[in-house]
Write a protein that holds these residues in place. Structure first.
Motif, short mmCIF file in Angstrom:
data_model
loop_
_atom_site.label_atom_id
_atom_site.label_comp_id
_atom_site.label_asym_id
_atom_site.label_seq_id
_atom_site.Cartn_x
_atom_site.Cartn_y
_atom_site.Cartn_z
N MET A 3 -1.33 18.82 -19.68
CA MET A 3 -2.54 19.30 -19.01
C MET A 3 -3.35 18.14 -17.91
SD MET A 3 -5.20 21.40 -21.37
CE MET A 3 -6.06 21.88 -20.73
N GLY A 4 -3.56 16.88 -18.45
CA GLY A 4 -2.94 15.84 -17.84
C GLY A 4 -2.67 16.08 -16.54
N GLY A 29 1.21 -1.26 -0.20
CA GLY A 29 -0.09 0.26 -0.14
C GLY A 29 1.02 0.98 0.26
N VAL A 30 1.81 0.96 -0.26
CA VAL A 30 2.84 2.48 -0.21
C VAL A 30 2.51 2.46 -2.11
CG1 VAL A 30 5.25 3.04 -0.26
CG2 VAL A 30 4.55 1.70 1.66
N LYS A 31 2.81 4.20 -2.07
CA LYS A 31 2.02 5.38 -3.47
C LYS A 31 3.28 5.96 -3.32
CE LYS A 31 -2.30 2.61 -3.96
NZ LYS A 31 -4.57 3.27 -4.22
N GLY A 32 2.98 6.84 -4.58
CA GLY A 32 4.00 8.05 -4.55
C GLY A 32 3.65 8.35 -4.68
N TYR A 33 3.24 10.09 -5.18
CA TYR A 33 2.49 11.15 -5.71
C TYR A 33 2.22 10.69 -7.02
CZ TYR A 33 -0.10 15.96 -5.89
OH TYR A 33 -0.74 16.27 -5.78
N LEU A 34 0.67 10.32 -7.05
CA LEU A 34 0.24 9.63 -8.15
C LEU A 34 -0.81 11.18 -9.56
CD1 LEU A 34 -0.80 6.72 -8.00
CD2 LEU A 34 1.23 7.25 -8.55
N SER A 35 -1.14 11.53 -8.91
CA SER A 35 -1.77 13.01 -10.10
C SER A 35 -1.76 14.61 -9.14
CB SER A 35 -2.85 12.52 -10.07
OG SER A 35 -3.82 12.39 -9.11
N MET A 36 -1.98 15.51 -9.71
CA MET A 36 -2.46 17.16 -9.65
C MET A 36 -3.29 16.87 -8.79
SD MET A 36 0.92 18.96 -9.74
CE MET A 36 0.37 20.14 -9.59
N PRO A 37 -3.81 17.70 -8.26
CA PRO A 37 -5.22 18.27 -7.55
C PRO A 37 -6.32 18.24 -9.13
CG PRO A 37 -3.66 19.64 -6.55
CD PRO A 37 -3.00 19.34 -7.90
N GLU A 38 -7.41 18.32 -8.48
CA GLU A 38 -8.64 18.82 -9.29
C GLU A 38 -8.37 19.66 -10.36
OE1 GLU A 38 -11.93 17.77 -7.58
OE2 GLU A 38 -11.66 15.28 -6.97
N GLU A 39 -7.94 20.55 -9.79
CA GLU A 39 -8.12 22.25 -9.77
C GLU A 39 -7.02 22.41 -11.01
OE1 GLU A 39 -10.04 22.06 -6.01
OE2 GLU A 39 -7.84 21.10 -6.93
N TRP A 40 -6.07 21.63 -11.34
CA TRP A 40 -4.79 21.39 -12.33
C TRP A 40 -5.29 22.08 -13.70
CZ3 TRP A 40 0.22 22.36 -11.95
CH2 TRP A 40 0.78 22.00 -13.74
N SER A 41 -6.43 21.25 -14.22
CA SER A 41 -6.07 21.61 -15.52
C SER A 41 -7.28 22.58 -15.86
CB SER A 41 -7.53 19.68 -16.31
OG SER A 41 -6.82 18.70 -16.40
N GLY A 42 -8.26 22.76 -14.56
CA GLY A 42 -8.49 23.49 -14.70
C GLY A 42 -8.25 24.78 -14.69
N ALA A 43 -7.06 25.51 -14.15
CA ALA A 43 -6.88 26.24 -14.48
C ALA A 43 -5.41 26.85 -15.20
CB ALA A 43 -5.34 26.25 -12.85
N ILE A 44 -5.01 25.11 -16.10
CA ILE A 44 -4.19 26.28 -17.38
C ILE A 44 -5.18 26.31 -17.87
CG2 ILE A 44 -2.81 24.06 -19.20
CD1 ILE A 44 -1.78 22.71 -17.26
#
Length: 525
Positions: free
Chosen positions: A445-446, A252-267
């Protein structure tokens, strides 16, 4: 005699550790059997002692608790309890690992230090907090009469820390004179003192709050193994098994997998001519960027085999909120997120920039130009020799001039073909910046593909370019007057050496100093 409970600090004679792996395996096979075990190292104990079977005296504020087990008997749904127990058991068994981790909380572990760890801790005033709300563990460090304690709360997999729960644990620690609360999860922070949660400062006046990601703990273990910092054979074996367990996807050890939901909207806002606002959207993006930087630094550490750190100013190290605020200004005004990594003995820091306006990633390093090369062309050729094997795709060179002239940016292909075209009447080159750019707007953007790209091209940049770069360093000065050159003097052992008189040339000394006129050379044989 049996070892001292969970501290696992065994008394050994000069013969050192058991040299045979079969002896270690035999202990694992008879894990829960109360069989006295004797070996040629001068100590004896039961195998339950080795794996935490000794009943230890609980702190007086606890109603009950279990010594942390290396192999806990827990239901299949208890992944967090299993991970916590294994972690706590291992740091009590490997002093070097405990020192690596706990030194980041200001603790120093010496030869007389014992580390006791517990799980399933229940406080005497449990009714006040609810039976279902209990910390995952407790660490107790004792050095002489001095003790330091910390509550442990761990989350694994996709589970995140709960602010209300952590604030209750801070109150619980305060009321029981416990020094600190340590949280562990798959959330990342630049420093243990920078917590992912914004808790009330009133709660951290008497109780310190620290945070570790599981990836940071695993990385420390990997580096210790790679650098052979654990000399005891049995402890080294435990360290390898610890790495193997937490490296498996089922842990169950994971890295940082994705930016916050606001990422695409900000771009999209920036592409439409707007800016990111200094509100919740901007703060979430900056905090996500900080988490990714920490995860990326740990990834680079494991790849290179030494600590790679995010470069943070003293002001930002002491105030995580100020760091967020300053980076938020750069995001809102310039549409850019930037940072740098420090790598031991590298030519320079690695600069990383994510430009939301151009939707591009930019990785670079800057090296000083050689001052012993007089022409711009010679200085350019000096750089090109360092990166002669580099694939030019996406690589450009920034030529930084000694004057205030703007930096000239040219593709590596062009510079290799026509180095003589750059310089001309301009003053000399002061430095070079070697840049790798990724211009995939769609992947930028993803939320997930952005993370994938930055964690791919940064290690590639260092492997293909960064490790080969060298900043120019001046050579040591040569003596202006030689006492060994036949033209200047002849040396005979035990005799006076006459130095030639000064001439009339303007750059010569008008008068030879006394210490140069007669030089008595003696050699001790």
């Amino acid at each position: 005699m049996a070892p001292n409970g969970a501290s696992r600090h065994w008394n050994r004679n000069s013969s050192g550790s058991c040299p045979h792996l079969c002896e270690i395996i035999s202990r694992l096979l008879f894990l829960y059997q109360e069989l006295p075990y004797f070996n040629n190292c001068g100590y004896s104990f039961t195998l339950n002692d080795f794996f935490g079977g000794v009943d230890m005296e609980l702190p007086n504020y606890l109603k009950s608790g279990q010594v942390a087990r290396l192999f806990p008997v827990i239901t299949e749904t208890g992944k967090e309890q299993k991970a916590s127990s294994i972690f706590l058991a291992v740091i009590s068994a490997i002093p070097e690992l405990a020192e690596r981790l706990l030194s980041q909380t200001g603790q120093r572990l010496g030869a007389r230090t014992s580390v006791n760890t517990f799980t399933e801790v229940i406080f005497k005033d449990e009714n006040q907090w609810g039976k279902s709300d209990r910390p995952d563990g407790l660490i107790e460090i004792s050095t002489g009469k001095r003790k330091w304690t910390a509550l442990i709360e761990a989350k694994i997999g996709g589970n995140t820390l709960d602010q209300e729960q952590i604030e209750r644990y801070l109150k619980l620690a305060r009321d029981n004179s416990i020094d600190s609360v340590i949280t562990i999860s798959n959330e990342f922070s630049a420093l243990p003192t920078h917590h992912p949660l914004s808790v009330s400062k009133a709660l951290t006046r008497k109780v310190a709050l620290y945070h570790f990601s599981w990836t940071s703990i695993l990385t420390e273990a990997v580096l210790m193994h790679e650098q052979s910092l654990v000399s005891d054979l049995e402890q080294a074996f435990l360290l390898r098994e610890f790495i193997r367990f937490f490296s498996h996807s089922s842990a169950g050890v994971k890295g940082y997998l994705s930016m916050p939901e606001e990422w695409s909207g900000a771009i999209e806002n920036i592409q439409a001519g707007g800016n990111v606002q200094k509100g919740e959207m901007g703060q979430k993006i900056v905090k996500g960027w900080h988490q990714e930087l920490r995860d990326l630094s740990l990834l680079m550490s494991r790849i290179i085999g030494c600590h790679v750190t995010v470069k943070i100013s003293k002001a930002h190290a002491g105030d995580a909120e100020r760091r967020v605020g300053d980076d938020l200004v750069g995001l809102c005004t310039k549409g850019c997120l930037a940072s740098s990594f420090e790598i031991p003995d590298a030519a320079s820091d690695i600069q990383i920039a994510a430009d939301l306006r151009s939707r591009s990633l930019r990785i670079s390093m800057c090296v000083d130009a050689p001052k012993d090369k007089k022409t711009t062309k010679a200085r350019i050729n000096w750089l090109l020799r360092q990166i002669k094997e580099v694939d030019p795709t996406g690589v450009s060179i920034g030529i930084i001039w000694a004057s205030r002239a703007s930096t000239t940016v040219v593709s590596l292909d062009e510079l290799r073909e026509h180095p003589e075209n750059y310089g001309g009447d301009r003053p000399g080159v002061r430095a070079f910046e070697v840049i790798l750019t990724s211009n995939s707007a769609r992947r930028f953007m993803g939320r997930r593909t952005f993370i994938e790209d930055i964690e791919k091209i940064t290690p590639i940049y260092y492997e293909k370019i960064g490790q080969h770069l060298q900043s120019w360093k001046a050579l040591p000065p040569k003596p202006k007057y030689s006492i060994t050159n036949e033209k200047d003097a002849s040396i005979e052992i035990g005799k006076v050496v006459e130095v030639a008189q000064a001439g009339n040339v303007h750059h010569d000394l008008l008068e030879i100093p006394e210490f140069l006129k007669k030089l008595r050379v003696s050699f001790d044989r």
